[in-house]
Write a protein that holds these residues in place. Sequence first.
Motif, PDB file in Angstrom:
ATOM      1  N   ARG A  49      -6.012  52.881  -6.944  1.00 62.45           N
ATOM      2  CA  ARG A  49      -6.345  54.290  -7.141  1.00 62.45           C
ATOM      3  C   ARG A  49      -7.806  54.606  -7.683  1.00 62.45           C
ATOM      4  N   LEU A  50      -8.461  53.520  -8.160  1.00 64.64           N
ATOM      5  CA  LEU A  50      -9.591  53.714  -8.906  1.00 64.64           C
ATOM      6  C   LEU A  50     -10.668  53.638  -7.582  1.00 64.64           C
ATOM      7  N   ASP A  51     -11.597  54.574  -7.802  1.00 64.10           N
ATOM      8  CA  ASP A  51     -12.637  54.810  -6.747  1.00 64.10           C
ATOM      9  C   ASP A  51     -13.876  53.939  -7.164  1.00 64.10           C
ATOM     10  N   ALA A  52     -15.131  54.260  -6.629  1.00 65.20           N
ATOM     11  CA  ALA A  52     -16.268  53.469  -7.111  1.00 65.20           C
ATOM     12  C   ALA A  52     -16.709  53.936  -8.322  1.00 65.20           C
ATOM     13  N   ARG A  53     -16.336  55.052  -8.835  1.00 69.34           N
ATOM     14  CA  ARG A  53     -16.761  55.269 -10.313  1.00 69.34           C
ATOM     15  C   ARG A  53     -15.884  54.328 -11.101  1.00 69.34           C
ATOM     16  N   GLY A  54     -14.794  53.512 -10.947  1.00 72.32           N
ATOM     17  CA  GLY A  54     -14.083  52.546 -11.701  1.00 72.32           C
ATOM     18  C   GLY A  54     -13.436  53.203 -13.059  1.00 72.32           C
TER      19      GLY A  54
ATOM     20  N   THR B  38     -13.685  47.284 -15.492  1.00 71.90           N
ATOM     21  CA  THR B  38     -15.145  46.956 -15.609  1.00 71.90           C
ATOM     22  C   THR B  38     -15.513  46.157 -14.222  1.00 71.90           C
ATOM     23  N   PRO B  39     -16.801  45.960 -14.058  1.00 73.64           N
ATOM     24  CA  PRO B  39     -17.028  45.040 -12.721  1.00 73.64           C
ATOM     25  C   PRO B  39     -16.586  43.629 -12.631  1.00 73.64           C
ATOM     26  N   ASP B  40     -16.413  43.193 -13.916  1.00 74.98           N
ATOM     27  CA  ASP B  40     -15.768  41.830 -13.937  1.00 74.98           C
ATOM     28  C   ASP B  40     -14.213  41.966 -13.718  1.00 74.98           C
ATOM     29  N   GLY B  41     -13.696  42.808 -13.660  1.00 76.39           N
ATOM     30  CA  GLY B  41     -12.261  43.257 -13.475  1.00 76.39           C
ATOM     31  C   GLY B  41     -11.508  43.103 -14.663  1.00 76.39           C
ATOM     32  N   ALA B  42     -12.092  43.463 -15.816  1.00 77.29           N
ATOM     33  CA  ALA B  42     -11.371  43.566 -17.059  1.00 77.29           C
ATOM     34  C   ALA B  42     -10.776  45.140 -17.157  1.00 77.29           C
ATOM     35  N   PRO B  43      -9.372  45.435 -17.251  1.00 71.37           N
ATOM     36  CA  PRO B  43      -8.900  46.515 -17.490  1.00 71.37           C
ATOM     37  C   PRO B  43      -9.168  47.432 -18.815  1.00 71.37           C
TER      38      PRO B  43
ATOM     39  N   ARG C 181     -18.200  57.421 -15.282  1.00 65.70           N
ATOM     40  CA  ARG C 181     -18.217  56.133 -14.084  1.00 65.70           C
ATOM     41  C   ARG C 181     -18.500  54.802 -15.236  1.00 65.70           C
ATOM     42  N   VAL C 182     -18.118  53.748 -14.597  1.00 68.70           N
ATOM     43  CA  VAL C 182     -18.292  52.544 -15.289  1.00 68.70           C
ATOM     44  C   VAL C 182     -19.656  51.740 -14.599  1.00 68.70           C
ATOM     45  N   ASN C 183     -20.624  51.610 -15.545  1.00 66.95           N
ATOM     46  CA  ASN C 183     -21.780  51.394 -15.050  1.00 66.95           C
ATOM     47  C   ASN C 183     -21.767  49.682 -14.759  1.00 66.95           C
ATOM     48  N   ALA C 184     -23.054  49.115 -14.115  1.00 67.24           N
ATOM     49  CA  ALA C 184     -23.098  47.853 -13.883  1.00 67.24           C
ATOM     50  C   ALA C 184     -22.931  46.752 -15.105  1.00 67.24           C
ATOM     51  N   ASP C 185     -23.114  47.264 -16.204  1.00 66.57           N
ATOM     52  CA  ASP C 185     -23.100  46.440 -17.477  1.00 66.57           C
ATOM     53  C   ASP C 185     -21.691  46.523 -18.117  1.00 66.57           C
TER      54      ASP C 185
ATOM     55  N   ASP D 267     -23.433  55.728 -23.271  1.00 66.04           N
ATOM     56  CA  ASP D 267     -22.321  54.673 -22.794  1.00 66.04           C
ATOM     57  C   ASP D 267     -21.540  53.930 -23.923  1.00 66.04           C
ATOM     58  N   TYR D 268     -20.460  53.692 -23.500  1.00 64.30           N
ATOM     59  CA  TYR D 268     -19.587  53.150 -24.620  1.00 64.30           C
ATOM     60  C   TYR D 268     -19.117  51.868 -24.023  1.00 64.30           C
ATOM     61  N   ASP D 269     -18.945  50.842 -25.253  1.00 71.12           N
ATOM     62  CA  ASP D 269     -18.476  49.617 -24.872  1.00 71.12           C
ATOM     63  C   ASP D 269     -17.005  49.780 -24.863  1.00 71.12           C
TER      64      ASP D 269
END
Length: 149
Positions: free
Chosen positions: A39-44, A61-66, A84-88, A99-101
Amino acid sequence: MKLRCDPHGKGVDTPGPLPPVTHDHPIRAVGRRLVEVDRLDARGVVEVDTAGHGVLAVGVTPDGAPFAVSNLCRHQFAKLGRGRVNADGCLECPWHRADYDVHTGAMRSGPKGRVFGFLPYSAAITVFGRIATLRTFPVEVRDGAIWLS
């Protein structure tokens, strides 16, 4: 892609000229099951309404961590689940792109934009965001969904 109501040309689409301080139809959690990963779109990230913690920003996250964190930006109180979740792998505010860790809840960089990108102001907000961190919640992916651990 130019976003229609983004005065700084850097954030995500918002329906008006003010920060998105209201929830945008959050998904309702079922017990500890927060949201299906598909259900997560491109924003993540999405907003999820939980019985025990209120509305959380939940995503991957882009590396798959929820992750699941509190939903309120420390700058101007925009709802982070509408960002959105960014590339970092950081959760980016939908208004001024602070942005937040997602693992520690600390703000990694402060607001950006014409006014809010003023270095001393942004630095002060970043210091505050590192002290007043987002609340983080332990989560795991199980059966194709993100669950509170």
